[in-house]
Scaffold this motif. Structure first.
Motif, PDB file in Angstrom:
ATOM      1  N   THR A  54      -7.132   0.578  -4.740  1.00 50.43           N
ATOM      2  CA  THR A  54      -7.584   1.328  -3.563  1.00 50.43           C
ATOM      3  C   THR A  54      -9.094   1.424  -3.454  1.00 50.43           C
ATOM      4  OG1 THR A  54      -7.418   3.394  -4.791  1.00 50.43           O
ATOM      5  CG2 THR A  54      -5.495   2.735  -3.511  1.00 50.43           C
ATOM      6  N   ASP A  72      -5.244   2.136   3.253  1.00 50.43           N
ATOM      7  CA  ASP A  72      -4.462   3.360   3.230  1.00 50.43           C
ATOM      8  C   ASP A  72      -3.075   2.974   2.738  1.00 50.43           C
ATOM      9  OD1 ASP A  72      -2.883   5.565   3.741  1.00 50.43           O
ATOM     10  OD2 ASP A  72      -3.874   6.041   5.620  1.00 50.43           O
ATOM     11  N   LYS A  74      -0.566   4.766   2.117  1.00 50.92           N
ATOM     12  CA  LYS A  74       0.527   5.514   2.746  1.00 50.92           C
ATOM     13  C   LYS A  74       1.022   4.843   4.019  1.00 50.92           C
ATOM     14  CE  LYS A  74      -0.898  10.015   0.908  1.00 50.92           C
ATOM     15  NZ  LYS A  74      -1.329  11.395   1.251  1.00 50.92           N
TER      16      LYS A  74
END
Length: 115
Positions: A54, A72, A74
């Protein structure tokens, strides 16, 4: 099979900004390596930037200081923020991931920078 869908390309004047997005519908990419490449007319496809996990990002020299890659996990989305765009940045921009032992590419999104 992994599908990658890019968006956010368009027409911008020199010095302008664009943010490209790449989403992988239906696939949880997690922290798989992701990259943006580009291909200008008559030229070979080249790496722009890549991200591992990330936060670990690498950039080609022409992108340093102007482009930022982020993700991202998610929403399964990778971004490429491009600032201070120049005419030589005109190209089709492609998203790529390395997932379960192979590369997957998106269909590309056109970025055109006018002088």
């Amino acid at each position: 099979q992994v599908q990658l869908v890019e968006s956010g390309g368009g027409f911008v004047e020199t010095g302008g900004s664009l943010r490209l997005s790449c989403v992988a519908p239906g696939t949880a990419l997690g922290a798989s390596p992701m990259a943006w490449h580009r291909q200008a007319p008559g030229k070979e496809r080249e790496l722009v930037a890549r991200i591992y996990g990330t936060r670990n990002a690498e950039y080609e020299d022409f992108a340093k200081g102007r482009f930022t890659i982020s993700r991202d996990t998610k929403t399964n989305t990778v971004y490429l923020q491009m600032n201070d765009l120049k005419p030589e940045d005109t190209a089709v921009y492609y998203c790529k991931t390395f997932y379960w032992g192979r590369d997957y590419w998106g269909q590309g999104t056109q970025v055109t920078v006018s002088s």
